[in-house]
Motif scaffolding. Structure first.
Motif, PDB file in Angstrom:
ATOM      1  N   SER A   6       0.834  -1.190   0.000  1.00  0.00           N
ATOM      2  CA  SER A   6       0.000   0.000   0.000  1.00  0.00           C
ATOM      3  C   SER A   6       0.875   1.248   0.000  1.00  0.00           C
ATOM      4  N   ALA A   7       0.300   2.359  -0.408  1.00  0.00           N
ATOM      5  CA  ALA A   7       1.065   3.602  -0.531  1.00  0.00           C
ATOM      6  C   ALA A   7       1.639   4.056   0.802  1.00  0.00           C
ATOM      7  N   ASP A   8       0.974   3.713   1.907  1.00  0.00           N
ATOM      8  CA  ASP A   8       1.437   4.172   3.223  1.00  0.00           C
ATOM      9  C   ASP A   8       2.182   3.087   3.995  1.00  0.00           C
ATOM     10  N   TRP A   9       2.573   1.985   3.331  1.00  0.00           N
ATOM     11  CA  TRP A   9       3.320   0.922   4.020  1.00  0.00           C
ATOM     12  C   TRP A   9       4.719   1.393   4.358  1.00  0.00           C
ATOM     13  N   PRO A  10       5.183   1.076   5.587  1.00  0.00           N
ATOM     14  CA  PRO A  10       4.415   0.536   6.725  1.00  0.00           C
ATOM     15  C   PRO A  10       3.721   1.668   7.484  1.00  0.00           C
ATOM     16  N   SER A  11       2.471   1.478   7.787  1.00  0.00           N
ATOM     17  CA  SER A  11       1.707   2.508   8.490  1.00  0.00           C
ATOM     18  C   SER A  11       1.757   2.328  10.005  1.00  0.00           C
ATOM     19  N   ARG A  12       2.060   1.095  10.475  1.00  0.00           N
ATOM     20  CA  ARG A  12       2.090   0.820  11.908  1.00  0.00           C
ATOM     21  C   ARG A  12       3.509   0.630  12.441  1.00  0.00           C
TER      22      ARG A  12
ATOM     23  N   ILE B 207       7.806  -7.291  17.557  1.00  0.00           N
ATOM     24  CA  ILE B 207       8.049  -5.944  18.056  1.00  0.00           C
ATOM     25  C   ILE B 207       6.831  -5.108  17.684  1.00  0.00           C
ATOM     26  N   ASN B 208       6.158  -4.591  18.677  1.00  0.00           N
ATOM     27  CA  ASN B 208       4.883  -3.910  18.470  1.00  0.00           C
ATOM     28  C   ASN B 208       5.066  -2.534  17.832  1.00  0.00           C
ATOM     29  N   PRO B 209       4.030  -2.031  17.184  1.00  0.00           N
ATOM     30  CA  PRO B 209       4.105  -0.695  16.591  1.00  0.00           C
ATOM     31  C   PRO B 209       4.473   0.359  17.637  1.00  0.00           C
ATOM     32  N   ALA B 210       5.384   1.251  17.273  1.00  0.00           N
ATOM     33  CA  ALA B 210       5.824   2.369  18.118  1.00  0.00           C
ATOM     34  C   ALA B 210       6.555   1.929  19.380  1.00  0.00           C
ATOM     35  N   GLU B 211       6.939   0.665  19.455  1.00  0.00           N
ATOM     36  CA  GLU B 211       7.658   0.176  20.627  1.00  0.00           C
ATOM     37  C   GLU B 211       9.133   0.560  20.533  1.00  0.00           C
TER      38      GLU B 211
ATOM     39  N   GLN C 136      10.621  10.791   8.495  1.00  0.00           N
ATOM     40  CA  GLN C 136       9.356  10.354   9.089  1.00  0.00           C
ATOM     41  C   GLN C 136       9.066   8.873   8.867  1.00  0.00           C
ATOM     42  N   SER C 137      10.112   8.062   8.796  1.00  0.00           N
ATOM     43  CA  SER C 137       9.926   6.618   8.644  1.00  0.00           C
ATOM     44  C   SER C 137       9.303   6.044   9.910  1.00  0.00           C
ATOM     45  N   ARG C 138       8.463   5.035   9.733  1.00  0.00           N
ATOM     46  CA  ARG C 138       7.825   4.391  10.889  1.00  0.00           C
ATOM     47  C   ARG C 138       8.810   3.555  11.691  1.00  0.00           C
ATOM     48  N   ILE C 139       9.918   3.153  11.049  1.00  0.00           N
ATOM     49  CA  ILE C 139      10.909   2.319  11.716  1.00  0.00           C
ATOM     50  C   ILE C 139      12.250   3.034  11.719  1.00  0.00           C
ATOM     51  N   LEU C 140      12.841   3.117  12.899  1.00  0.00           N
ATOM     52  CA  LEU C 140      14.125   3.799  13.069  1.00  0.00           C
ATOM     53  C   LEU C 140      15.110   2.838  13.732  1.00  0.00           C
ATOM     54  N   LEU C 141      16.257   2.659  13.094  1.00  0.00           N
ATOM     55  CA  LEU C 141      17.312   1.795  13.623  1.00  0.00           C
ATOM     56  C   LEU C 141      18.455   2.673  14.124  1.00  0.00           C
ATOM     57  N   ILE C 142      18.871   2.451  15.361  1.00  0.00           N
ATOM     58  CA  ILE C 142      19.919   3.270  15.965  1.00  0.00           C
ATOM     59  C   ILE C 142      21.042   2.366  16.450  1.00  0.00           C
ATOM     60  N   ASP C 143      22.249   2.627  15.955  1.00  0.00           N
ATOM     61  CA  ASP C 143      23.401   1.844  16.392  1.00  0.00           C
ATOM     62  C   ASP C 143      24.178   2.649  17.426  1.00  0.00           C
TER      63      ASP C 143
ATOM     64  N   ILE D  28      14.704  10.155  22.042  1.00  0.00           N
ATOM     65  CA  ILE D  28      14.279   8.878  21.485  1.00  0.00           C
ATOM     66  C   ILE D  28      13.038   8.349  22.197  1.00  0.00           C
ATOM     67  N   VAL D  29      13.016   8.482  23.514  1.00  0.00           N
ATOM     68  CA  VAL D  29      11.908   7.928  24.302  1.00  0.00           C
ATOM     69  C   VAL D  29      10.678   8.831  24.290  1.00  0.00           C
ATOM     70  N   ASP D  30      10.894  10.147  24.394  1.00  0.00           N
ATOM     71  CA  ASP D  30       9.777  11.068  24.603  1.00  0.00           C
ATOM     72  C   ASP D  30       9.282  11.779  23.341  1.00  0.00           C
ATOM     73  N   LYS D  31      10.156  11.995  22.368  1.00  0.00           N
ATOM     74  CA  LYS D  31       9.794  12.811  21.213  1.00  0.00           C
ATOM     75  C   LYS D  31       9.494  12.014  19.957  1.00  0.00           C
ATOM     76  N   ILE D  32       9.800  10.718  19.971  1.00  0.00           N
ATOM     77  CA  ILE D  32       9.550   9.897  18.782  1.00  0.00           C
ATOM     78  C   ILE D  32       8.556   8.808  19.154  1.00  0.00           C
ATOM     79  N   LYS D  33       7.454   9.191  19.713  1.00  0.00           N
ATOM     80  CA  LYS D  33       6.495   8.239  20.277  1.00  0.00           C
ATOM     81  C   LYS D  33       5.762   7.434  19.215  1.00  0.00           C
ATOM     82  N   ASP D  34       5.647   7.949  18.000  1.00  0.00           N
ATOM     83  CA  ASP D  34       4.855   7.269  16.979  1.00  0.00           C
ATOM     84  C   ASP D  34       5.684   6.346  16.095  1.00  0.00           C
ATOM     85  N   ARG D  35       6.960   6.125  16.419  1.00  0.00           N
ATOM     86  CA  ARG D  35       7.816   5.295  15.584  1.00  0.00           C
ATOM     87  C   ARG D  35       8.325   4.081  16.348  1.00  0.00           C
ATOM     88  N   THR D  36       8.539   3.009  15.613  1.00  0.00           N
ATOM     89  CA  THR D  36       9.170   1.828  16.183  1.00  0.00           C
ATOM     90  C   THR D  36      10.674   2.055  16.143  1.00  0.00           C
TER      91      THR D  36
END
Length: 264
Positions: free
Chosen positions: A30-36, A63-67, A193-200, A218-226
């Motif tokens: 879908s156009a908005d994948w991944p949305s969760r 791993i749950n959405p926005a976790e 604004q990716s739904r998934i963020l990887l941090i090394d 990371i904990v408080d300001k990026i609440k809508d991202r995994t």
């Protein structure tokens, strides 16, 4: 001549596999994948060479959405990121990774990697302007750039520069402090604004103040991202929702930080 040799070598690299593992297996998302931003590992194993022992062994986890998940342990942490970005040939993979119920092996590499943001341990900056380093493909507006700079507390520094967003950045960001370089990389990831963020372990090479600020961000300001964070220091992931403890490529524990840390 060393540079010439490297260019010649890169010109002969084998293209990455990008056909979904077989003719006709690619799927349209879908156009908005991944949305969760939900990530599922299903019986997932990874080898770097087909004849070597697996680095990741039969991972089964959700791993749950926005976790916010911190990844700790002695071996296998970076391999989780390699698997998510499909940096290993399909012949060396068993099982599957699903993002929002879509097998990532069945979407093109360009599409997959464009939907995942990465903040590396060592910041990557290029010679050019700050604007170019934030948005090299010129997708976003100046207003959006200013907004992310404000979030990471770089807005005042940039605003006070005569060239503002077009201030020059030296090669590898040598005209900025290590903390500022990392904050520019964080800004770039936030802008996408990716739904998934990887941090090394993005705070490994910065001062204490920047370290604390990034952890809070990371904990408080990026609440809508995994967010998945490879942790080399336990204090950087104590505030995450859960910790994934790996040992010898296997999941030893995957629970809230207090319970996992009590097992160490």
């Amino acid at each position: 001549m060393t540079s010439v040799e490297r260019i010649d070598e890169y010109g002969d690299l084998t293209p990455e596999e990008d056909n979904g593992g077989g003719s006709g297996r690619l799927v349209e998302t879908s156009a908005d994948w991944p949305s969760r931003g939900e990530i599922r590992f299903h019986n997932y194993s990874l080898h770097y060479q087909s004849n070597e022992e697996a680095t990741l062994k039969s991972l089964n986890l959700v791993i749950n959405p926005a976790e916010k998940v911190g990844i700790i342990g002695r071996a296998g942490k970076s391999s989780v990121f390699q698997g998510l970005l499909r940096l290993v040939n399909r012949s060396c993979i068993d099982g599957e990774i699903l993002i929002d119920d879509v097998d990532i092996g069945r979407v093109t590499l360009k599409h997959l990697r464009s939907q995942i943001s990465v903040i590396p341990q060592n910041p990557v900056l290029f010679s050019g302007t700050l604007r170019f380093n934030l948005d090299p493909l010129e997708i976003y507006t100046d207003e959006q750039c200013w907004k992310v700079l404000e979030i990471v507390r770089l807005k005042e520094m940039v605003f006070n520069h005569p060239q503002a967003l077009h201030m020059p950045i030296a090669e590898s960001g040598h005209n900025l402090s290590s903390g500022q370089c990392q904050l520019v990389c964080v800004s770039r990831a936030l802008l996408r604004q990716s739904r998934i963020l990887l941090i090394d372990e993005a705070t490994a090479n910065v001062d204490h103040e920047t370290d604390e600020f990034l952890q809070t961000l990371i904990v408080d300001k990026i609440k809508d991202r995994t967010v998945l964070t490879i942790a080399h220091r336990l204090n950087t992931v104590r505030n995450n929702d859960r910790l994934l403890l790996l040992n010898d490529g296997k999941v030893v524990d995957f629970d809230v930080p207090d319970k996992v840390l009590n097992h160490l």
